[in-house]
Design an enzyme around this catalytic site. Structure first.
Site, PDB file in Angstrom:
ATOM      1  NE  ARG A  28      -4.286  -1.423   0.250  1.00 35.83           N
ATOM      2  CZ  ARG A  28      -4.457  -2.484  -0.543  1.00 35.83           C
ATOM      3  NH1 ARG A  28      -3.535  -2.806  -1.435  1.00 35.83           N
ATOM      4  NH2 ARG A  28      -5.550  -3.213  -0.461  1.00 35.83           N
ATOM      5  CD  GLU A  73      -2.967   3.295  -5.383  1.00 39.57           C
ATOM      6  OE1 GLU A  73      -3.897   2.490  -5.553  1.00 39.57           O
ATOM      7  OE2 GLU A  73      -1.931   3.032  -4.743  1.00 39.57           O
ATOM      8  CG  HIS A  75      -3.487  -0.721  -6.627  1.00 37.02           C
ATOM      9  ND1 HIS A  75      -3.757  -0.035  -5.461  1.00 37.02           N
ATOM     10  CD2 HIS A  75      -3.465  -2.022  -6.284  1.00 37.02           C
ATOM     11  CE1 HIS A  75      -3.913  -0.894  -4.469  1.00 37.02           C
ATOM     12  NE2 HIS A  75      -3.734  -2.119  -4.951  1.00 37.02           N
TER      13      HIS A  75
END
Ligand code: DGY
Length: 307
Positions: free
Chosen positions: A220, A249, A268
């Site tokens: 993460r 993000e 991602h």
């Protein structure tokens, strides 16, 4: 699968459901099937008096207030296992891309600058026979470690508990974080995001890394202090980074990490293979079905809910 067990209120638009719409729609929901983009917090739980199960189509559950769900006796489903190998593949891809400067090579080939062979063109760092440090030796970390042995790498790892089986199988050596950062040529982050791992890789940690080191993050974004990473890449405190996840993000288009030649950023994609995403989707659906039936979830992130 879900339509067989009840009425499905599906957010049909191909973007993240706006929070007000989500809060409106959970009012009548018995189950919530969500993504890592939805915050399942006490406000949402209050808006959802009938909720009996939450199912995240992701292994990470940092978007969910697990304590609040447990205190409401709501089991939280997630998708461990099915995405392990795809995510480990991607970690190796990022490691290779960052260490061997693939992003710069692709840009160079496309730019028209590619002329005669040059022995000093875009020289990178060795991956084979180097030392890999894995932060978080869980399922994904172990799968990365297995791949690393195929590259003849020596393995260091750090995490809250020792993994004697992995030490025995792969010769992995446990270190504290500082020891791992100091000894590793490539550092791969696979740990979950929680208060203990937030900004684990900060300015001090980056200073401990070798100047030739690569940092890879498939966990993460907030495990890394983004501003400190920008400085470390600019000043050469570390050589390169490969990021599947970032903080924030998405990164704004003018973010320095997207401009840094020594940083490979992808959006991602850790588990983004067709087969893996199908398996995640189905496991998340099975978790909903079991939750609605009052049965233990196949993969539950807050097993305390069962007492
Ligand atoms: C997860 O599952 O937590 C990933 O980040 C998305 O696949």
């Amino acid at each position: 699968m879900l339509r067989n067990v009840g009425d499905v209120d599906l957010w049909e638009i191909d973007n993240v459901i706006p929070r007000p719409d989500l809060l409106d729609r959970v009012v009548t929901a018995d189950a919530l099937y969500c993504m890592l983009t939805e915050q399942v917090d006490s406000v949402l739980l209050q808006a959802a008096p009938r909720l009996r199960v939450v199912s995240n189509m992701a292994v990470g559950v940092d978007n969910i207030d697990l304590l609040a769900c447990t205190s409401r006796q709501i089991p939280v489903g997630h998708t461990p296992g099915v995405l392990t190998e795809a995510t480990a593949d991607l970690a190796m891809a990022l490691l290779l891309a960052a260490a061997r400067r693939l992003g710069e090579g692709i840009d160079y080939a496309r730019s028209g600058q590619w002329g005669e062979f040059r022995p000093d063109l875009l020289l990178g760092r060795e991956v084979h026979s180097s030392v890999i440090g894995i932060v978080g030796m869980g399922r994904i970390g172990s799968a990365v470690a297995r791949r690393a042995t195929g590259f003849g790498m020596s393995i260091r790892y750090t995490g809250p508990s020792a993994k004697p089986a992995i030490e025995h199988e792969l010769g992995a050596v446990r270190r504290d974080l500082a020891g791992l950062l100091t000894e590793s040529d490539h550092v791969v982050l696979t740990a979950p995001l929680n208060p203990a791992t937030y900004h684990l890789i900060d300015e001090r940690a980056l200073t401990l890394m070798k100047p030739n080191a690569t940092l890879v993050n498939v966990a993460r974004g907030p495990l890394v202090d983004t501003d400190a990473l920008v400085v470390a890449l600019e000043t050469g405190a570390i050589a390169a980074a490969g990021l599947d996840v970032t903080d924030p993000e998405p990164l704004p288009i003018d973010h320095p990490l997207l401009d840094a030649p020594n940083c490979v950023v992808i959006p991602h994609l850790g588990s983004a293979s067709v087969k893996t995403r199908e398996e995640m989707a189905e496991l998340a659906a099975r978790n909903v079905i079991r939750g609605l039936a009052g049965e233990p979830l196949e993969a539950c992130a807050n097993p305390r809910v069962y007492g």
